[in-house]
Motif scaffolding. Sequence first.
Motif, mmCIF file in Angstrom:
data_model
loop_
_atom_site.group_PDB
_atom_site.id
_atom_site.type_symbol
_atom_site.label_atom_id
_atom_site.label_comp_id
_atom_site.label_asym_id
_atom_site.label_seq_id
_atom_site.Cartn_x
_atom_site.Cartn_y
_atom_site.Cartn_z
ATOM 1 N N GLU A 174 0.722 -1.585 -0.176
ATOM 2 C CA GLU A 174 0.038 0.079 0.217
ATOM 3 C C GLU A 174 0.866 1.220 -0.393
ATOM 4 O O GLU A 174 0.879 2.018 -0.536
ATOM 5 N N LEU A 175 1.870 0.903 0.400
ATOM 6 C CA LEU A 175 3.373 2.473 1.172
ATOM 7 C C LEU A 175 3.404 2.600 -0.294
ATOM 8 O O LEU A 175 3.208 3.462 -1.062
ATOM 9 N N GLY A 176 4.103 1.502 -1.076
ATOM 10 C CA GLY A 176 4.461 1.612 -2.412
ATOM 11 C C GLY A 176 4.302 2.738 -3.222
ATOM 12 O O GLY A 176 4.356 2.902 -4.538
ATOM 13 N N ASP A 177 2.366 1.474 -3.505
ATOM 14 C CA ASP A 177 1.576 2.149 -4.479
ATOM 15 C C ASP A 177 1.122 3.953 -4.484
ATOM 16 O O ASP A 177 1.416 4.260 -5.234
ATOM 17 N N GLU A 178 1.381 3.866 -3.131
ATOM 18 C CA GLU A 178 1.297 5.415 -2.840
ATOM 19 C C GLU A 178 2.485 6.190 -3.423
ATOM 20 O O GLU A 178 2.433 7.439 -3.864
ATOM 21 N N LEU A 179 3.780 5.748 -2.859
ATOM 22 C CA LEU A 179 4.618 6.327 -2.810
ATOM 23 C C LEU A 179 4.732 7.084 -4.504
ATOM 24 O O LEU A 179 4.862 7.841 -5.614
ATOM 25 N N CYS A 180 4.960 5.836 -5.628
ATOM 26 C CA CYS A 180 4.584 5.497 -6.677
ATOM 27 C C CYS A 180 3.487 6.467 -7.729
ATOM 28 O O CYS A 180 3.842 7.101 -8.158
ATOM 29 N N ARG A 181 1.948 6.590 -6.998
ATOM 30 C CA ARG A 181 0.764 7.568 -7.680
ATOM 31 C C ARG A 181 1.640 9.251 -7.215
ATOM 32 O O ARG A 181 1.866 9.969 -7.797
ATOM 33 N N ARG A 182 2.283 9.688 -6.258
ATOM 34 C CA ARG A 182 2.498 10.757 -5.943
ATOM 35 C C ARG A 182 4.093 10.974 -6.707
ATOM 36 O O ARG A 182 4.011 12.673 -6.965
ATOM 37 N N ALA A 183 4.653 10.344 -7.122
ATOM 38 C CA ALA A 183 5.626 10.677 -8.020
ATOM 39 C C ALA A 183 5.893 10.531 -9.609
ATOM 40 O O ALA A 183 6.591 10.816 -10.401
ATOM 41 N N ASN A 184 4.259 10.337 -9.679
ATOM 42 C CA ASN A 184 3.532 10.099 -11.179
ATOM 43 C C ASN A 184 4.413 8.741 -12.057
ATOM 44 O O ASN A 184 4.853 9.094 -12.891
ATOM 45 N N LEU A 185 4.456 7.739 -11.247
ATOM 46 C CA LEU A 185 5.382 7.408 -11.672
ATOM 47 C C LEU A 185 4.046 5.049 -11.759
ATOM 48 O O LEU A 185 3.319 5.053 -10.902
ATOM 49 N N THR A 186 4.307 4.537 -13.150
ATOM 50 C CA THR A 186 3.944 3.376 -12.690
ATOM 51 C C THR A 186 4.504 2.582 -12.187
ATOM 52 O O THR A 186 5.901 2.264 -12.124
ATOM 53 N N CYS A 187 3.954 1.207 -11.315
ATOM 54 C CA CYS A 187 4.932 0.347 -10.819
ATOM 55 C C CYS A 187 4.463 -1.177 -10.698
ATOM 56 O O CYS A 187 2.980 -1.682 -10.696
ATOM 57 N N GLU A 188 5.259 -1.871 -11.376
ATOM 58 C CA GLU A 188 5.224 -3.161 -11.147
ATOM 59 C C GLU A 188 5.977 -3.799 -9.784
ATOM 60 O O GLU A 188 7.468 -3.876 -9.318
ATOM 61 N N TRP A 189 5.087 -4.552 -9.603
ATOM 62 C CA TRP A 189 5.344 -5.450 -8.223
ATOM 63 C C TRP A 189 6.317 -6.642 -8.547
ATOM 64 O O TRP A 189 6.052 -7.526 -9.507
ATOM 65 N N VAL A 190 7.289 -7.368 -7.863
ATOM 66 C CA VAL A 190 8.181 -8.461 -8.573
ATOM 67 C C VAL A 190 8.686 -9.131 -7.549
ATOM 68 O O VAL A 190 8.493 -8.362 -6.321
ATOM 69 N N ILE A 191 7.617 -10.657 -7.282
ATOM 70 C CA ILE A 191 8.447 -11.332 -5.754
ATOM 71 C C ILE A 191 9.318 -11.873 -5.651
ATOM 72 O O ILE A 191 9.992 -12.282 -7.330
ATOM 73 N N ASN A 192 9.989 -11.571 -5.119
ATOM 74 C CA ASN A 192 11.773 -12.432 -4.617
ATOM 75 C C ASN A 192 11.856 -12.984 -3.875
ATOM 76 O O ASN A 192 11.612 -12.190 -2.730
ATOM 77 N N ASP A 193 12.674 -14.180 -3.931
ATOM 78 C CA ASP A 193 13.271 -14.923 -2.105
ATOM 79 C C ASP A 193 14.235 -14.199 -1.447
ATOM 80 O O ASP A 193 14.333 -12.967 -2.300
ATOM 81 N N TRP A 194 14.075 -14.403 0.057
ATOM 82 C CA TRP A 194 14.803 -12.943 0.333
ATOM 83 C C TRP A 194 16.173 -13.419 0.049
ATOM 84 O O TRP A 194 17.229 -12.087 -0.147
ATOM 85 N N ASP A 195 16.690 -13.758 0.226
ATOM 86 C CA ASP A 195 18.656 -14.553 0.208
ATOM 87 C C ASP A 195 18.817 -14.474 -1.317
ATOM 88 O O ASP A 195 19.616 -13.752 -1.246
ATOM 89 N N THR A 196 18.312 -14.347 -1.742
ATOM 90 C CA THR A 196 18.886 -13.534 -3.458
ATOM 91 C C THR A 196 17.835 -11.958 -3.571
ATOM 92 O O THR A 196 18.551 -11.330 -4.832
ATOM 93 N N ILE A 197 17.837 -11.146 -2.838
ATOM 94 C CA ILE A 197 16.721 -10.246 -2.981
ATOM 95 C C ILE A 197 17.628 -8.929 -3.200
ATOM 96 O O ILE A 197 16.814 -7.987 -3.827
ATOM 97 N N ILE A 198 18.500 -8.660 -2.556
ATOM 98 C CA ILE A 198 19.785 -7.733 -2.384
ATOM 99 C C ILE A 198 20.414 -8.318 -4.161
ATOM 100 O O ILE A 198 20.595 -7.126 -4.794
ATOM 101 N N PRO A 199 20.988 -9.301 -4.463
ATOM 102 C CA PRO A 199 22.042 -9.818 -5.792
ATOM 103 C C PRO A 199 20.949 -9.130 -7.081
ATOM 104 O O PRO A 199 21.740 -9.085 -7.456
ATOM 105 N N ASN A 200 19.545 -9.904 -7.206
ATOM 106 C CA ASN A 200 19.245 -8.950 -7.512
ATOM 107 C C ASN A 200 18.735 -7.654 -8.437
ATOM 108 O O ASN A 200 18.486 -7.415 -9.315
ATOM 109 N N LEU A 201 18.752 -6.883 -7.330
ATOM 110 C CA LEU A 201 18.508 -5.654 -6.792
ATOM 111 C C LEU A 201 19.939 -5.087 -7.545
ATOM 112 O O LEU A 201 19.388 -4.689 -9.067
#
Length: 240
Positions: A49-76
């Motif tokens: 909910e927060l991410g959607d609101e941040l994107c709305r205020r920034a006039n950005l379109t956001c897509e959510w990507v699900i990733n396992d925790w162990d590789t979440i930083i390397p994949n960023l």
Amino acid sequence: MKKLTLAMGVLALGANIALADVVRMGSEGAYPPYNFINDDNELDGFERELGDELCRRANLTCEWVINDWDTIIPNLVAGNYDTIMAGMSITDARKEVISFTQDYLPNDPSAYMALAGTPTDVIDNGIIVTQSNTIQAGYVAETDADLIEYPTPDETISAVRNGEADAVLADKEFLEAYVRDSGGELVLIAEITLGGGIGMGVRQSDNELRETFDAIIAEMKEDGSLNELIVKWFNEDLTY
């Protein structure tokens, strides 16, 4: 729930990444109430909910990507998405690899959860289970307790219930739901404060993206809307 889409634009010669109209938001989807998959098989929770609101205020379109925790930083870092919103504590060690916005959730105490009747001294000399690559795992590793790490939060809870570990150490807000739903089987036996609040992670080269979201988080703190979301998903004790 509105579907979001995202991507990053690359500047000429690949020197830096510029803020585009579409941004990919990485999350784990397994750590309620921060983020979880709901009955409609959609990402839900405070950070959605927060991410959607941040994107709305920034006039950005956001897509959510699900990733396992162990590789979440390397994949960023590898460019598979552009931000991390996954209950990630801001730490000096993580700042060596990625950058963070200011915190969007104050420092939530961590807690030890165990089966009812478990003595509290297990936190000093027992078997403690945590999710791998977390601040809780790093803390237990520096104590005299024996550490077991699992890649997912659910596995840590199962380890306690199955008698494989004496207690689990995790964010208190995450554990409280299990305590409430356990009918007295599970209890919190101790608390400790770790980390420096929860923030959005971005690549170190993405200064424009970080500054954009950082400014909006500050705006939401100022206008009270961030506190409203925190109370909705957590409690007043965590408000700014």
